[in-house]
Motif scaffolding. Structure first.
Motif, PDB file in Angstrom:
ATOM      1  N   ASN A  66       0.828  -1.201   0.000  1.00 57.84           N
ATOM      2  CA  ASN A  66       0.000   0.000   0.000  1.00 57.84           C
ATOM      3  C   ASN A  66       0.865   1.255   0.000  1.00 57.84           C
ATOM      4  OD1 ASN A  66      -2.480  -1.314  -0.034  1.00 57.84           O
ATOM      5  ND2 ASN A  66      -2.544  -1.496   2.174  1.00 57.84           N
ATOM      6  N   LEU A  67       1.931   1.217   0.766  1.00 58.89           N
ATOM      7  CA  LEU A  67       2.849   2.350   0.826  1.00 58.89           C
ATOM      8  C   LEU A  67       3.503   2.592  -0.527  1.00 58.89           C
ATOM      9  CD1 LEU A  67       4.125   4.456   2.668  1.00 58.89           C
ATOM     10  CD2 LEU A  67       5.868   2.803   3.253  1.00 58.89           C
ATOM     11  N   GLU A  68       3.881   1.518  -1.214  1.00 60.78           N
ATOM     12  CA  GLU A  68       4.489   1.647  -2.544  1.00 60.78           C
ATOM     13  C   GLU A  68       3.519   2.342  -3.506  1.00 60.78           C
ATOM     14  OE1 GLU A  68       7.397   0.874  -3.992  1.00 60.78           O
ATOM     15  OE2 GLU A  68       8.356   0.014  -2.245  1.00 60.78           O
ATOM     16  N   LYS A  69       2.241   1.940  -3.475  1.00 62.30           N
ATOM     17  CA  LYS A  69       1.249   2.564  -4.350  1.00 62.30           C
ATOM     18  C   LYS A  69       1.104   4.051  -4.031  1.00 62.30           C
ATOM     19  CE  LYS A  69      -1.866  -0.868  -3.822  1.00 62.30           C
ATOM     20  NZ  LYS A  69      -3.187  -1.449  -3.750  1.00 62.30           N
ATOM     21  N   ASN A  70       0.986   4.353  -2.736  1.00 57.34           N
ATOM     22  CA  ASN A  70       0.813   5.745  -2.329  1.00 57.34           C
ATOM     23  C   ASN A  70       2.081   6.553  -2.539  1.00 57.34           C
ATOM     24  OD1 ASN A  70      -1.886   5.456  -1.576  1.00 57.34           O
ATOM     25  ND2 ASN A  70      -1.317   4.706   0.435  1.00 57.34           N
ATOM     26  N   PHE A  71       3.241   5.936  -2.383  1.00 59.48           N
ATOM     27  CA  PHE A  71       4.502   6.634  -2.598  1.00 59.48           C
ATOM     28  C   PHE A  71       4.610   7.096  -4.045  1.00 59.48           C
ATOM     29  CE2 PHE A  71       9.154   6.672  -3.391  1.00 59.48           C
ATOM     30  CZ  PHE A  71       9.472   7.687  -2.507  1.00 59.48           C
ATOM     31  N   GLY A  72       4.154   6.261  -4.965  1.00 56.61           N
ATOM     32  CA  GLY A  72       4.164   6.654  -6.378  1.00 56.61           C
ATOM     33  C   GLY A  72       3.296   7.879  -6.625  1.00 56.61           C
ATOM     34  N   LYS A  73       2.151   7.931  -5.952  1.00 58.26           N
ATOM     35  CA  LYS A  73       1.273   9.098  -6.085  1.00 58.26           C
ATOM     36  C   LYS A  73       1.910  10.331  -5.451  1.00 58.26           C
ATOM     37  CE  LYS A  73      -2.874   6.239  -5.857  1.00 58.26           C
ATOM     38  NZ  LYS A  73      -4.015   5.869  -5.022  1.00 58.26           N
ATOM     39  N   ILE A  74       2.538  10.156  -4.300  1.00 58.50           N
ATOM     40  CA  ILE A  74       3.161  11.275  -3.592  1.00 58.50           C
ATOM     41  C   ILE A  74       4.336  11.830  -4.389  1.00 58.50           C
ATOM     42  CG2 ILE A  74       4.533  11.876  -1.553  1.00 58.50           C
ATOM     43  CD1 ILE A  74       2.744   9.902   0.013  1.00 58.50           C
ATOM     44  N   LYS A  75       5.120  10.938  -4.998  1.00 59.52           N
ATOM     45  CA  LYS A  75       6.269  11.380  -5.808  1.00 59.52           C
ATOM     46  C   LYS A  75       5.825  12.331  -6.903  1.00 59.52           C
ATOM     47  CE  LYS A  75       8.296   7.924  -7.537  1.00 59.52           C
ATOM     48  NZ  LYS A  75       9.133   6.891  -8.134  1.00 59.52           N
ATOM     49  N   ASP A  76       4.687  12.041  -7.494  1.00 61.25           N
ATOM     50  CA  ASP A  76       4.193  12.894  -8.571  1.00 61.25           C
ATOM     51  C   ASP A  76       3.795  14.271  -8.051  1.00 61.25           C
ATOM     52  OD1 ASP A  76       4.572  10.794 -10.321  1.00 61.25           O
ATOM     53  OD2 ASP A  76       2.500  10.100 -10.186  1.00 61.25           O
ATOM     54  N   ILE A  77       3.306  14.334  -6.825  1.00 57.02           N
ATOM     55  CA  ILE A  77       2.894  15.608  -6.222  1.00 57.02           C
ATOM     56  C   ILE A  77       4.105  16.427  -5.807  1.00 57.02           C
ATOM     57  CG2 ILE A  77       1.707  16.653  -4.273  1.00 57.02           C
ATOM     58  CD1 ILE A  77      -0.221  14.237  -4.365  1.00 57.02           C
ATOM     59  N   LEU A  78       5.099  15.752  -5.197  1.00 58.77           N
ATOM     60  CA  LEU A  78       6.276  16.456  -4.700  1.00 58.77           C
ATOM     61  C   LEU A  78       7.161  16.761  -5.857  1.00 58.77           C
ATOM     62  CD1 LEU A  78       7.009  14.265  -1.552  1.00 58.77           C
ATOM     63  CD2 LEU A  78       5.842  16.444  -1.611  1.00 58.77           C
TER      64      LEU A  78
END
Length: 95
Positions: A83-95
């Motif tokens: 779950n963290l990997e999925k969300n990390f990918g989304k966060i990377k795009d925001i940051l």
């Protein structure tokens, strides 16, 4: 076929690999201290790539260590890590 790797992805992979080497040499107590510090940073600070990567890598290290000891804990951490990997990918795009 191209073997092109985005520079940001390469840098991130290199940082993660370096962090994994560091975490592997820590004893369990020191790993817990690192996890507590990362949790404090997540709770108190602004989310950034470094804190996200550090947190993700710490969870991976816990998962690796627990695989040999307990499937119950290891499986739970594996789900959290996915779950963290999925969300990390989304966060990377925001940051």
């Amino acid at each position: 076929m191209k073997n092109v790797l985005n520079l940001n992805n390469y840098t991130e992979l290199k940082e993660e690999k370096s962090l994994m080497k560091y975490l592997k040499v820590l004893n369990f107590h020191d790993l817990m201290v690192e996890a507590e510090e990362a949790l404090k940073e997540l709770n108190n600070g602004k989310l950034n790539k470094e804190v996200s990567l550090r947190s993700k890598t710490i969870i991976k290290e816990f998962t690796n260590r627990l695989k040999g000891d307990s499937d119950v804990f290891s499986n739970g951490l594996t789900v959290i890590n996915e779950n963290l990997e999925k969300n990390f990918g989304k966060i990377k795009d925001i940051l």
